[in-house]
Design a protein around this motif. Structure first.
Motif, PDB file in Angstrom:
ATOM      1  N   SER A  76      60.852  43.478  77.267  1.00 47.17           N
ATOM      2  CA  SER A  76      61.146  43.431  78.694  1.00 47.17           C
ATOM      3  C   SER A  76      60.815  42.055  79.244  1.00 47.17           C
ATOM      4  CB  SER A  76      60.309  44.465  79.454  1.00 47.17           C
ATOM      5  OG  SER A  76      60.631  45.761  79.037  1.00 47.17           O
ATOM      6  N   GLN A 110      57.397  46.871  87.583  1.00 46.94           N
ATOM      7  CA  GLN A 110      57.147  48.257  87.992  1.00 46.94           C
ATOM      8  C   GLN A 110      57.378  49.227  86.845  1.00 46.94           C
ATOM      9  OE1 GLN A 110      59.461  48.929  91.560  1.00 46.94           O
ATOM     10  NE2 GLN A 110      57.634  49.701  92.579  1.00 46.94           N
ATOM     11  N   LYS A 111      58.479  49.045  86.136  1.00 42.29           N
ATOM     12  CA  LYS A 111      58.821  49.950  85.027  1.00 42.29           C
ATOM     13  C   LYS A 111      57.740  49.935  83.948  1.00 42.29           C
ATOM     14  CE  LYS A 111      62.131  50.657  81.357  1.00 42.29           C
ATOM     15  NZ  LYS A 111      62.842  49.885  80.384  1.00 42.29           N
ATOM     16  N   GLU A 112      57.225  48.736  83.653  1.00 38.00           N
ATOM     17  CA  GLU A 112      56.231  48.588  82.579  1.00 38.00           C
ATOM     18  C   GLU A 112      54.790  48.744  83.063  1.00 38.00           C
ATOM     19  OE1 GLU A 112      57.185  48.622  79.616  1.00 38.00           O
ATOM     20  OE2 GLU A 112      59.263  47.979  79.734  1.00 38.00           O
ATOM     21  N   LEU A 119      60.197  39.433  87.865  1.00 38.71           N
ATOM     22  CA  LEU A 119      61.233  40.466  87.872  1.00 38.71           C
ATOM     23  C   LEU A 119      60.544  41.787  88.224  1.00 38.71           C
ATOM     24  CD1 LEU A 119      63.167  39.230  84.734  1.00 38.71           C
ATOM     25  CD2 LEU A 119      63.550  38.656  87.118  1.00 38.71           C
ATOM     26  N   ASN A 120      60.508  42.067  89.520  1.00 43.02           N
ATOM     27  CA  ASN A 120      59.706  43.179  90.041  1.00 43.02           C
ATOM     28  C   ASN A 120      60.096  44.537  89.476  1.00 43.02           C
ATOM     29  OD1 ASN A 120      57.924  41.645  91.641  1.00 43.02           O
ATOM     30  ND2 ASN A 120      59.561  41.353  93.140  1.00 43.02           N
ATOM     31  N   ASP A 121      61.379  44.768  89.245  1.00 37.71           N
ATOM     32  CA  ASP A 121      61.795  46.052  88.662  1.00 37.71           C
ATOM     33  C   ASP A 121      61.179  46.244  87.281  1.00 37.71           C
ATOM     34  OD1 ASP A 121      63.267  46.596  90.924  1.00 37.71           O
ATOM     35  OD2 ASP A 121      65.201  46.063  90.042  1.00 37.71           O
ATOM     36  N   ALA A 122      61.188  45.190  86.481  1.00 37.63           N
ATOM     37  CA  ALA A 122      60.603  45.263  85.134  1.00 37.63           C
ATOM     38  C   ALA A 122      59.088  45.429  85.211  1.00 37.63           C
ATOM     39  CB  ALA A 122      60.957  44.015  84.334  1.00 37.63           C
TER      40      ALA A 122
END
Length: 172
Positions: free
Chosen positions: A102, A116-118, A111-114
């Protein structure tokens, strides 16, 4: 309280025999199955290593019989080998078994989405950048969360003279 430091010589003798047999058997199983068995290439491999250690300790401390423990070791190593083999032969199984790296930071931007996901914080990324002895965030091209949970920091100077895409950075 009396058994806290010493039970009897017989229990020590059993642990010596069982521990030696279990250790040598694990050594043979690992030699046969290959280096991958103890590699920590991804989260699953890490869990396999911990499980092997747990089974080995159960054998040594006489919580299970030698035959039961060796069967457990054999099953875990065999299944790990089978899943690694299937992942190598099939792209679909590779995706099911292994995650993908990622990208957490790229060209000056988190990359805020990444993140958050991780479940990774910016502070953790900054700490990893510092561990690479990089003083300025402007010197960082990318930060990648690898399959095994480690973070890789790619310096701009590492890719300065190359035309590098996101895919190239994730594959490095």
């Amino acid at each position: 309280m009396k058994d806290l430091f010493f039970k009897n010589w017989e229990s020590l003798y059993h642990i010596l025999i069982c521990g030696t047999i279990a250790y040598l058997s694990l050594f043979i199983f690992i030699k046969i199955s290959g280096k991958r068995t103890l590699a920590k290439l991804n989260a699953f491999d890490f869990v396999v290593s911990v499980t092997l250690g747990s089974i080995l300790s159960s054998i040594i401390l006489l919580k299970v019989s030698i035959a039961e423990g060796l069967t457990g070791l054999f099953i875990i190593i065999s299944l790990q080998y089978l899943l690694a083999f299937l992942a190598k032969k099939s792209d679909t199984m590779e995706k099911v078994i292994n995650s993908t790296p990622s990208l957490l930071f790229y060209n000056g931007k988190f990359l805020n989405d990444a993140l958050q996901k991780e479940l990774i914080t910016k502070e953790e990324v900054y700490a990893e950048i510092r561990s690479y002895k990089i003083e300025k965030i402007e010197d960082v091209r990318a930060v990648v969360l690898e399959l095994n949970g480690d973070m890789t920091v790619v310096k701009k100077s590492d890719v300065l003279n190359k035309k590098t895409s996101l895919k190239d950075i994730i594959k490095e």
